[in-house]
Design an enzyme around this catalytic site. Structure first.
Site, PDB file in Angstrom:
ATOM      1  N   HIS A  13      22.720 -14.274   5.672  1.00  0.00           N
ATOM      2  CA  HIS A  13      21.727 -13.277   5.298  1.00  0.00           C
ATOM      3  C   HIS A  13      22.334 -11.872   5.277  1.00  0.00           C
ATOM      4  O   HIS A  13      23.342 -11.596   5.927  1.00  0.00           O
ATOM      5  CB  HIS A  13      20.533 -13.312   6.255  1.00  0.00           C
ATOM      6  CG  HIS A  13      20.913 -12.979   7.683  1.00  0.00           C
ATOM      7  ND1 HIS A  13      21.149 -11.685   8.111  1.00  0.00           N
ATOM      8  CD2 HIS A  13      21.105 -13.772   8.756  1.00  0.00           C
ATOM      9  CE1 HIS A  13      21.452 -11.692   9.395  1.00  0.00           C
ATOM     10  NE2 HIS A  13      21.445 -12.949   9.813  1.00  0.00           N
ATOM     11  N   GLU A  98      19.445 -20.016  13.749  1.00  0.00           N
ATOM     12  CA  GLU A  98      20.611 -19.502  14.465  1.00  0.00           C
ATOM     13  C   GLU A  98      20.685 -20.110  15.864  1.00  0.00           C
ATOM     14  O   GLU A  98      19.692 -20.663  16.378  1.00  0.00           O
ATOM     15  CB  GLU A  98      20.524 -17.977  14.547  1.00  0.00           C
ATOM     16  CG  GLU A  98      21.678 -17.272  15.277  1.00  0.00           C
ATOM     17  CD  GLU A  98      23.061 -17.538  14.689  1.00  0.00           C
ATOM     18  OE1 GLU A  98      23.509 -18.713  14.747  1.00  0.00           O
ATOM     19  OE2 GLU A  98      23.713 -16.592  14.209  1.00  0.00           O
TER      20      GLU A  98
END
Length: 272
Positions: A13, A98
């Protein structure tokens, strides 16, 4: 061979306030900064305008559920037509979240080291997240298990598409630690462990898409040391296969910024 070798294009990202500062960002749901937005708009323009990635070859996008990853997809795909976007399956997969940092969420590395020291840890060796995991967060075995599940799903799709003669670039949008870990497992770094516990054998039901078959793992891999990979916010990497063989996963060192040659022009390296 009538289609290019399948590829897995990993995309971290764009920049967030915490990726810029170096704070560990796991479950905290941050948006991109203004720089991060413009960063990913430029990335999308570059990779599609110059045909580094042919949008018609994208079969699936797998993404972390976090806002920063899903926002990045929208920005990167902006140059595509509505028809092109409609042909891409977007799979939101909890297994791509994550690393869960637990007590280390929002901290800098130096702060984590000090925290662990205050708790009497690491007297004999330095903390290594790839080996030691996170207090009240995930172990390396836990993140290794869930990323192994994602890899098995993607490689199964690639195998199916290759057998059907379908060009298949699968894009994966996720995070810094998760994608470096993912890349390491792709070409079988770390150690292999047999699935034995209830958690290891369970179907995690981490996504909802009937077109993606569930793969029950007998074994999975996890890391025991730093793979020494870098992937900055907004970075892209390309994973593929040697000898056009799904059983030979490999790192494509050229990356996304060299357009893949037509199948008839691909190198025909012999088995080594």
């Amino acid at each position: 061979m009538t289609v290019p070798t399948p590829r897995c294009v990993i995309v971290r990202h764009g920049q967030t306030e915490w990726s810029k500062s170096g704070q560990y960002t796991g479950l905290t749901d941050l948006p991109l900064t203004e720089f991060g937005v413009n960063q990913m708009l430029r990335t999308g323009e570059s990779i599609f305008r110059n045909q580094f990635i042919n949008p018609d070859n994208i079969t699936y996008i797998f993404t972390s559920p976090r806002t920063r990853a899903r926002q990045t997809i929208e920005l990167v795909l902006k140059p595509l037509t509505e028809e092109q976007r409609s042909k891409i399956h977007v799979v939101v997969d909890e297994d791509l979240r994550e690393w869960e940092y637990g007590d280390y969420e929002g901290l800098l590395t130096k702060e984590i080291i000090e925290l662990r020291k205050s708790r009497g840890l690491d007297k004999d060796r330095k903390w290594n997240i790839w080996r030691d995991g996170c207090e009240n967060g995930e172990t390396t075995q836990q993140i290794g298990l869930r990323l192994s599940r994602v890899i098995s799903r993607i490689q199964n799709l690639h195998r199916k598409h290759q057998a059907e003669g379908i060009a298949s670039d699968i894009m994966v949008f996720a995070h810094g630690h998760a994608l470096r870990y993912f890349a390491a497992l792709w070409f079988k770094l770390g150690v292999e462990k047999q699935c034995e516990t209830e958690q290891e054998l369970a179907n995690a039901n981490s996504y909802n898409d009937d077109s993606v078959p569930y793969i029950a793992l007998k074994n999975y891999r996890h890391l025991i040391d730093n793979p020494s990979f870098l992937l900055d916010a907004g970075g892209i990497g390309v994973l593929s296969y040697s000898h056009h063989n799904i059983d030979e996963p490999a790192l494509e060192l050229a990356g996304a910024f060299i357009s893949p040659p037509p199948p008839e022009e691909e190198s025909q390296h012999g088995q080594l």
